[in-house]
Design a protein around this motif. Sequence first.
Motif, PDB file in Angstrom:
ATOM      1  N   ASN A  80       0.853  -1.173   0.000  1.00  0.00           N
ATOM      2  CA  ASN A  80       0.000   0.000   0.000  1.00  0.00           C
ATOM      3  C   ASN A  80       0.895   1.229   0.000  1.00  0.00           C
ATOM      4  OD1 ASN A  80      -1.872   1.974   0.298  1.00  0.00           O
ATOM      5  ND2 ASN A  80      -2.793   1.165   2.144  1.00  0.00           N
ATOM      6  N   VAL A  81       1.214   1.721  -1.172  1.00  0.00           N
ATOM      7  CA  VAL A  81       2.173   2.818  -1.283  1.00  0.00           C
ATOM      8  C   VAL A  81       1.570   4.182  -0.973  1.00  0.00           C
ATOM      9  CG1 VAL A  81       3.632   1.592  -2.919  1.00  0.00           C
ATOM     10  CG2 VAL A  81       1.790   3.029  -3.774  1.00  0.00           C
ATOM     11  N   GLU A  82       0.257   4.290  -0.929  1.00  0.00           N
ATOM     12  CA  GLU A  82      -0.392   5.573  -0.692  1.00  0.00           C
ATOM     13  C   GLU A  82      -0.748   5.813   0.776  1.00  0.00           C
ATOM     14  OE1 GLU A  82      -1.333   8.274  -2.693  1.00  0.00           O
ATOM     15  OE2 GLU A  82       0.096   7.356  -4.038  1.00  0.00           O
ATOM     16  N   GLN A  83      -0.827   4.778   1.591  1.00  0.00           N
ATOM     17  CA  GLN A  83      -1.328   4.919   2.956  1.00  0.00           C
ATOM     18  C   GLN A  83      -0.423   5.818   3.790  1.00  0.00           C
ATOM     19  OE1 GLN A  83      -4.363   3.219   4.165  1.00  0.00           O
ATOM     20  NE2 GLN A  83      -4.052   5.048   5.348  1.00  0.00           N
ATOM     21  N   ARG A  84      -1.021   6.728   4.506  1.00  0.00           N
ATOM     22  CA  ARG A  84      -0.296   7.583   5.445  1.00  0.00           C
ATOM     23  C   ARG A  84      -1.276   8.142   6.457  1.00  0.00           C
ATOM     24  NH1 ARG A  84       3.086  11.497   2.500  1.00  0.00           N
ATOM     25  NH2 ARG A  84       3.287   9.854   1.005  1.00  0.00           N
ATOM     26  N   SER A  85      -0.760   8.409   7.643  1.00  0.00           N
ATOM     27  CA  SER A  85      -1.526   9.019   8.723  1.00  0.00           C
ATOM     28  C   SER A  85      -0.734  10.233   9.179  1.00  0.00           C
ATOM     29  CB  SER A  85      -1.704   8.014   9.871  1.00  0.00           C
ATOM     30  OG  SER A  85      -2.339   8.623  10.957  1.00  0.00           O
ATOM     31  N   ILE A  86      -1.348  11.399   9.095  1.00  0.00           N
ATOM     32  CA  ILE A  86      -0.630  12.651   9.341  1.00  0.00           C
ATOM     33  C   ILE A  86      -1.239  13.358  10.538  1.00  0.00           C
ATOM     34  CG2 ILE A  86       0.034  14.871   8.332  1.00  0.00           C
ATOM     35  CD1 ILE A  86      -0.704  13.313   5.572  1.00  0.00           C
ATOM     36  N   GLY A 113      -4.539  15.493  -2.935  1.00  0.00           N
ATOM     37  CA  GLY A 113      -5.523  14.419  -3.077  1.00  0.00           C
ATOM     38  C   GLY A 113      -6.552  14.469  -1.962  1.00  0.00           C
ATOM     39  N   TRP A 114      -7.322  13.397  -1.859  1.00  0.00           N
ATOM     40  CA  TRP A 114      -8.376  13.293  -0.857  1.00  0.00           C
ATOM     41  C   TRP A 114      -7.865  12.594   0.392  1.00  0.00           C
ATOM     42  CZ3 TRP A 114     -13.003  15.604  -0.941  1.00  0.00           C
ATOM     43  CH2 TRP A 114     -13.437  16.132  -2.152  1.00  0.00           C
ATOM     44  N   TYR A 115      -8.362  13.067   1.539  1.00  0.00           N
ATOM     45  CA  TYR A 115      -7.991  12.504   2.845  1.00  0.00           C
ATOM     46  C   TYR A 115      -9.239  12.382   3.714  1.00  0.00           C
ATOM     47  CZ  TYR A 115      -3.124  13.467   1.753  1.00  0.00           C
ATOM     48  OH  TYR A 115      -1.891  13.470   1.165  1.00  0.00           O
ATOM     49  N   MET A 116      -9.159  11.467   4.653  1.00  0.00           N
ATOM     50  CA  MET A 116     -10.186  11.355   5.681  1.00  0.00           C
ATOM     51  C   MET A 116      -9.662  12.091   6.908  1.00  0.00           C
ATOM     52  SD  MET A 116     -11.212   7.345   5.228  1.00  0.00           S
ATOM     53  CE  MET A 116      -9.512   6.797   5.187  1.00  0.00           C
TER      54      MET A 116
END
Length: 140
Positions: A80-86, A113-116
């Motif tokens: 999962n190359v896009e996963q991140r938690s900031i 991009g889009w984030y939750m």
Amino acid sequence: MTFGSDSLFADKANTTPGEFQQQIDLYTPPYLFRESRPKLTDTAPRTVKLGGKATYRTAQALAIAKMRLIRPGSFTHVTNVEQRSIALDFTRTEDGGGVTVTLPKDSSVVPPGWYMLHAVDDRGTPSKAVWVRVPAPKKK
């Protein structure tokens, strides 16, 4: 939910065909069984620029311990190359009925991009997500 396994080979030499594990595991986080969760209103702007601020109303503002942006996943071949938690800097509004988040300025930390967006309370319980779009910085 997770399912399956690496079924290509059953031995380290990769000479014996493997058998696909036919099992599905469902995980239900314990916080779903708590009495309450933080709740963010999604009446704030859907688009927040890098380095920008946005305010979200919440009745649980005093209990909010963290604010986080979570990038939705983009899986391929168990990677999962896009996963991140900031982690976001945030302050409580003066009236105590909301939080104001500040996004980092660096696009390598927060790619466009889009984030939750989630609020996490002092018990570690996350809110449901509010979707936020981070636009690409304008070229100079």
